[in-house]
Design an enzyme around this catalytic site. Structure first.
Site, PDB file in Angstrom:
ATOM      1  N   LYS A   1      20.369  71.027  34.406  1.00 20.28           N
ATOM      2  CA  LYS A   1      20.175  69.871  34.577  1.00 20.28           C
ATOM      3  C   LYS A   1      20.568  69.950  35.793  1.00 20.28           C
ATOM      4  CE  LYS A   1      19.311  65.752  33.753  1.00 20.28           C
ATOM      5  NZ  LYS A   1      19.995  64.919  34.746  1.00 20.28           N
TER       6      LYS A   1
ATOM      7  N   GLU B   1      16.085  74.686  30.568  1.00 18.21           N
ATOM      8  CA  GLU B   1      16.837  74.639  32.438  1.00 18.21           C
ATOM      9  C   GLU B   1      18.114  74.016  31.971  1.00 18.21           C
ATOM     10  OE1 GLU B   1      13.494  73.567  34.574  1.00 18.21           O
ATOM     11  OE2 GLU B   1      12.529  75.225  33.943  1.00 18.21           O
TER      12      GLU B   1
ATOM     13  N   GLU C   1      14.235  70.920  43.353  1.00 14.59           N
ATOM     14  CA  GLU C   1      15.440  70.214  43.311  1.00 14.59           C
ATOM     15  C   GLU C   1      16.256  70.829  44.577  1.00 14.59           C
ATOM     16  OE1 GLU C   1      16.548  67.717  40.433  1.00 14.59           O
ATOM     17  OE2 GLU C   1      18.659  67.497  41.429  1.00 14.59           O
TER      18      GLU C   1
ATOM     19  N   ARG D   1       8.063  59.140  31.912  1.00 11.01           N
ATOM     20  CA  ARG D   1       9.223  59.625  30.695  1.00 11.01           C
ATOM     21  C   ARG D   1       8.948  60.393  29.537  1.00 11.01           C
ATOM     22  NH1 ARG D   1      14.100  59.423  32.459  1.00 11.01           N
ATOM     23  NH2 ARG D   1      14.227  57.887  34.538  1.00 11.01           N
TER      24      ARG D   1
ATOM     25  N   ARG E   1      12.230  60.634  45.081  1.00 14.87           N
ATOM     26  CA  ARG E   1      12.204  60.360  43.642  1.00 14.87           C
ATOM     27  C   ARG E   1      11.637  59.115  43.677  1.00 14.87           C
ATOM     28  NH1 ARG E   1      15.482  61.036  38.296  1.00 14.87           N
ATOM     29  NH2 ARG E   1      14.328  58.654  37.209  1.00 14.87           N
TER      30      ARG E   1
HETATM   31  P1  AMP Z   1      17.964  61.836  34.909  1.00  8.83           P
HETATM   32  O1  AMP Z   1      18.473  61.379  37.053  1.00  8.83           O
HETATM   33  O2  AMP Z   1      19.597  61.729  34.315  1.00  8.83           O
HETATM   34  O3  AMP Z   1      16.845  60.798  34.393  1.00  8.83           O
HETATM   35  O4  AMP Z   1      17.661  62.796  35.020  1.00  8.83           O
HETATM   36  C1  AMP Z   1      16.651  63.413  35.161  1.00  8.83           C
HETATM   37  C2  AMP Z   1      16.435  64.321  36.618  1.00  8.83           C
HETATM   38  O5  AMP Z   1      17.560  65.641  36.449  1.00  8.83           O
HETATM   39  C3  AMP Z   1      15.074  64.209  37.586  1.00  8.83           C
HETATM   40  O6  AMP Z   1      14.633  63.122  37.989  1.00  8.83           O
HETATM   41  C4  AMP Z   1      15.362  65.609  37.854  1.00  8.83           C
HETATM   42  O7  AMP Z   1      15.617  64.915  39.513  1.00  8.83           O
HETATM   43  C5  AMP Z   1      16.925  65.789  37.832  1.00  8.83           C
HETATM   44  N1  AMP Z   1      16.233  67.316  37.594  1.00  8.83           N
HETATM   45  C6  AMP Z   1      17.533  68.886  37.802  1.00  8.83           C
HETATM   46  N2  AMP Z   1      17.255  69.887  36.519  1.00  8.83           N
HETATM   47  C7  AMP Z   1      15.736  69.344  36.570  1.00  8.83           C
HETATM   48  C8  AMP Z   1      14.857  70.881  35.524  1.00  8.83           C
HETATM   49  N3  AMP Z   1      15.151  71.932  35.293  1.00  8.83           N
HETATM   50  N4  AMP Z   1      13.618  70.319  35.323  1.00  8.83           N
HETATM   51  C9  AMP Z   1      13.190  68.853  35.876  1.00  8.83           C
HETATM   52  N5  AMP Z   1      14.096  68.078  36.623  1.00  8.83           N
HETATM   53  C10 AMP Z   1      15.710  68.803  36.823  1.00  8.83           C
END
Ligand code: AMP
Length: 597
Positions: A241, A239, A289, A436, A261
């Site tokens: 991000k 998917e 999101e 995680r 979050r």
């Molecule tokens: P990070 O903030 O770099 O740790 O990445 C995790 C975050 O990516 C999650 O908390 C979501 O807010 C975001 N995210 C964006 N797109 C997706 C998706 N398709 N599935 C799950 N999380 C997503």
């Protein structure tokens, strides 16, 4: 509370996990409600349960005024003590040590008295009223207890207690299986409640509850496509991000809440999504999101930023920056209630979907342990009123990849659309709140990096309080021939590198201003970041989002660092924003449930 504080001190003093667990288990085992509830909540490092929406709202200034007053110490005493340890609880204890005498033991507050005082302190408004309650409490505490009261109040317990360890201790204290404790904690989001359920052998009664946010499932970082496919494959789901605001949507009839979050209620910031969700015809919980979206396109995060933290946005801002909810998971769902009459769900797709629905029933079915493939099918079957038909929802855009080559190609395509990365998911994975885990991997590489020179350093916090781990760095402004600050970074280097650099910076300090040292601008660091923003916070006129140190560039000299002009150019490139794909209408759905798209 004194006994609890002694326990906390002993837990902090040992690094051995088994010893921490047995200390905790022995302490918790004889406790009964309500002491047990308070003790376990405090061990989670909070005055209230994790999912409790109350916030203490007690600032440093109030704590400093109360403490210096109680100890008849000068106003700056707490600041000075804090500089020595970078630990507010410890600093409070040091200042209170100056009191002519400690309170008598018979006046020490009990755990439940402290819990009740926290509630009271939260309920009153204004720093003066909160400060008066805190003063009454600390007046009755000896130094050790005061240290831990303040640590809990400020959410900075720091005794080396991970959540898993606390779960193991609760399981051992009451002789229950640890997975049952973990599951109950996931569902209730309340360590105190979980401990009480464990004591009375009712862990299996824990239920997922609407309007009680559960922790979000998180992704582990990964870079190598072959490694990802071999771990999650043979087929993985991919998917975009999205760069928006992660939000959990709870609906029960007319009551709709959005949680961020950190489990805070952010419903008031997005009334249009709340309104649209009221028009749905089922109760349940979505994960997804919030994105800014107009004319069939996701707008750059910079647009959405104008709405962050803004409660009750007016009609103007709602139409200027329209938002949608992109759902990527379904955590719980009840039967369809009745075809909704709301405008939000009158789209053809939603109407089709509403036909043939089940009977009304307010119970929702938790889907956490159901595989993603089934959760997605059930999410799609809800036919959320989609953005392209005037609704406020979309589904995450999905592809299925069954080889490292394909995954690499999809990643390159996403990067060409200026996305920072992809989310790769194991279709068989369950939803693991707060973890995680390896079920979701985020595949991302920094968009770009800049080389900067370190101009200042500060002692860090927590386990880094003895070392200079926080760096202020600068780029060169060629128009004035000077270095100008652009940001601060705390992460990226190893403990060994930090220790070595600490010695170097100590020897090259130009000026010391409290915790901050201005240092000779000689060390070049490569900095990765997610976004560049214009900002008046730093002299350069720019700020970086999520800056992190990639490495120390000992091969580069300070006159080779990047310039403000380079940053300006990168900023303009990034202004274009990323292009994200969402599945905004049923017709465009390309679910890998039906095979690779
Ligand atoms: P990070 O903030 O770099 O740790 O990445 C995790 C975050 O990516 C999650 O908390 C979501 O807010 C975001 N995210 C964006 N797109 C997706 C998706 N398709 N599935 C799950 N999380 C997503």
């Amino acid at each position: 509370m004194r006994g609890w504080s002694e326990l906390a001190d002993r837990v902090a003093a040992t690094t051995r996990t088994s010893e921490k667990t047995s200390l905790l288990a022995r302490y918790l085992a004889p406790l009964e409600e309500p002491e047990l509830r308070a003790a376990a909540t405090f061990l989670a490092g909070r005055p209230f349960a994790e999912t409790d929406q109350r916030a203490m709202g007690l600032g440093w200034a109030t704590i400093a005024a109360v403490v210096s007053n109680l100890a008849s110490a000068p106003a700056g005493a707490l600041g000075e003590a804090y500089d020595r340890s970078s630990d507010l609880g410890q600093a409070v204890a040091e200042v209170l040590w100056l009191r002519p005498e400690e309170p008598d033991a018979f006046r020490w507050p009990s755990l439940t008295e402290v819990a009740a005082t926290f509630s009271e302190m939260e309920a009153v408004s204004g720093a003066a009223a909160k400060g008066a309650i805190l003063a009454d409490l600390l007046r009755r505490c000896d130094c050790l207890t005061a240290k831990y009261v303040v640590k809990i109040l400020t959410g900075e317990l720091r005794i080396g207690l991970r959540e898993g360890l606390l779960e193991a201790a609760i399981a051992a204290a009451f002789d229950r299986p640890q997975p049952d404790v973990s599951m109950a904690l996931m569902l209730t989001g309340d360590t105190g409640e979980t401990a009480v359920l464990a004591r009375t052998d009712r862990l299996r009664e824990a239920r997922l509850r609407l309007m009680h946010p559960i922790k979000f499932m998180l992704a582990s970082p990964a870079e190598d496509a072959a490694d990802i496919v071999s771990r999650l494959g043979p087929t993985v789901w991919v998917e975009d991000k999205y760069d928006g605001i992660r939000a959990q949507l709870h609906r029960k009839g007319d009551v709709v809440r959005l949680y961020s979050r950190d489990l805070h209620d952010i419903s008031e910031q997005f009334p249009e999504i709340v309104k649209a969700a009221r028009g749905l015809d089922w109760d349940g919980i979505l994960d997804g999101e919030i994105l800014a979206y107009a004319h069939g396109h996701v707008l750059p995060f910079l647009k959405l930023q104008a709405r962050l933290g803004r409660k009750d946005p007016g009609a103007e801002i709602q139409s200027e920056i329209p938002v949608i909810y992109v759902a990527f998971d379904l955590l719980a769902v009840g039967p369809r209630t009745a075809a909704s009459t709301s405008a939000a769900s009158t789209s053809a797709a939603a109407a089709n979907c509403a036909a043939g629905n089940g009977t009304a029933n307010s119970a929702v079915e938790p889907l956490l342990s159901v595989p993603l493939v089934e959760r997605r099918q059930r999410l799609e079957a809800l036919c959320l009123p989609c953005a392209d038909d005037g609704g406020r929802f979309a589904l995450s855009h999905q592809l299925a990849a069954d080889s490292a080559e394909m995954l690499d190609r999809v990643f390159d395509e996403a990067r060409a659309r200026r996305n920072e990365g992809l989310m790769v998911k194991d279709p068989q994975s369950g939803y693991l709140p707060g973890r995680r885990g390896m079920g979701w991997l985020k595949m991302k590489r920094a968009l770009t990096t800049i080389d900067c020179v370190v101009t200042g350093v500060e002692v860090g916090h927590g386990k880094r309080h003895g070392v200079l781990s926080d760096y202020t760095f600068a780029v060169r402004d060629e128009s004035i021939g000077r270095l100008v600050a652009i940001g601060k970074a705390y992460t990226g280097l190893t403990d060994a590198e930090i220790a070595e650099m600490t010695r170097w910076f100590e020897a090259h300090t130009v000026r010391q201003l409290g915790r901050f040292r201005q240092v000779e601008p000689l060390v070049v660091v490569e900095i990765a970041f997610d976004v560049i923003q214009r900002s008046s916070r730093h002299q350069s006129g720019f700020a970086l989002r999520f800056p992190r140190i990639v490495r120390i560039r000992s091969d580069k000299s300070p006159d080779e660092v990047d310039t403000v002009a380079t940053v300006e150019r990168l900023y303009r490139d990034l202004q274009l924003g990323a292009e994200y794909l969402v599945t905004a209408g049923a017709r465009q759905s390309r679910s890998p449930a039906s095979g690779p798209a």
